[in-house]
Design an enzyme around this catalytic site. Structure first.
Site, short mmCIF file in Angstrom:
data_model
loop_
_atom_site.label_atom_id
_atom_site.label_comp_id
_atom_site.label_asym_id
_atom_site.label_seq_id
_atom_site.Cartn_x
_atom_site.Cartn_y
_atom_site.Cartn_z
N TYR A 187 0.86 -1.18 0.00
CA TYR A 187 0.00 0.00 0.00
C TYR A 187 0.90 1.23 0.00
O TYR A 187 1.43 1.64 1.03
CB TYR A 187 -0.93 -0.02 1.22
N ASP B 218 -2.24 -1.21 -3.97
CA ASP B 218 -2.60 0.17 -4.29
C ASP B 218 -1.29 0.95 -4.40
O ASP B 218 -0.68 1.30 -3.39
CB ASP B 218 -3.50 0.73 -3.17
#
Length: 264
Positions: free
Chosen positions: A109, A151
């Site tokens: 992330y 992400d």
């Protein structure tokens, strides 16, 4: 065949109903979640086990960030890097021990980077660039077939955003971020699995802001989520899909899940 999915879920406990829906409908072998927003002790292990996902690696923290990889395939935690260099829980890597044995799946992330694309005016933007630089140094030393998913908070291509010109000065699509991400790609020769199967300039989005009242009408999306593979592993990917419909599910995440199938 091994199916691996990735999804920024924006609170796993809050959105467990749609995670359950996804696992039952799409049945990936492995699901990598980002932004789980919980410590390990509060992670819904039982809910996943009841769905057949008994193998779990969690790197969490209270209220923010956090990543988890859940699997029907036996695995072991392989790595846990602090690329943020401040103790935030933003990465966990696993090694598959069943089907796909030997594959490394890295779940990351990347920081969003704040609103101003200038490290002098915005500390968060500098942290994002430095995070990617640490990832780049790591990537240059990889010697195992590896899939990195998550992400990335960067939409690199013109067709990865709803309006290239309007977003050139918006964090996630600035030339500096794109160049920084390209250095990471070059460091290991990663293949962008999404664009292998959905070639540019075809539209490909994975995120739509909550601020948009009707995300489908405006379709102001960005491709912030990625699945990248080592060159030899990428050759074994036989399918890739983006479940845009999940953006319309009850209490949705602002991201949707990606899924890649490998013929191993």
């Amino acid at each position: 065949m091994v199916k691996i999915a990735s999804w920024n879920i924006n609170s796993v406990r809050l959105r467990m109903p749609i995670v359950s829906q996804y696992l039952q409908e799409e049945a990936p072998d492995v699901l990598c979640l980002q932004e789980i927003k919980t410590i390990e002790q509060s992670f819904p292990f039982k809910a996943f086990a009841d769905l057949g996902y008994e193998h779990v690696a969690v790197h969490g923290q209270k209220g923010y960030h956090g990543v988890a990889t859940v699997s029907r395939i036996p695995l072991r935690e392989f790595s846990r890097h602090d690329w943020q260099d401040n103790g935030e829980a933003r990465h966990v890597g696993v090694e598959l021990l069943g089907p796909g044995k030997g594959m490394i799946v890295e779940n990351v992330y990347v920081p969003a980077g704040g609103d101003i694309p200038d490290r002098e005016q915005n500390v968060k933007f500098g942290q994002k660039l430095d995070f990617l630089e640490r990832m780049t140094q790591w990537a240059g030393k990889i010697d195992r077939p590896t899939l990195i998913v998550g992400d990335f908070n960067i939409a690199p291509l013109e067709s990865d955003v709803w309006n290239h010109k309007q977003l050139l000065k918006v964090v996630s699509h600035t030339p500096l971020e794109v160049e920084t991400l390209q250095r990471f790609q070059d460091a290991h020769g990663w293949t962008d699995i999404g664009r292998k199967h959905i070639p540019a300039p075809e539209r490909y989005f994975s995120w739509w802001s909550y601020r948009s009242k009707d995300w489908k009408v405006n379709d102001r999306g960005r491709r912030l989520d990625h699945m990248w593979a080592s060159p030899e592993l990428a050759q074994q990917s036989v399918g890739h899909s983006v479940l845009e419909a999940a953006r319309d599910w009850e209490k949705p995440s602002d991201h949707v899940p990606l899924l890649t199938e490998f013929d191993l």
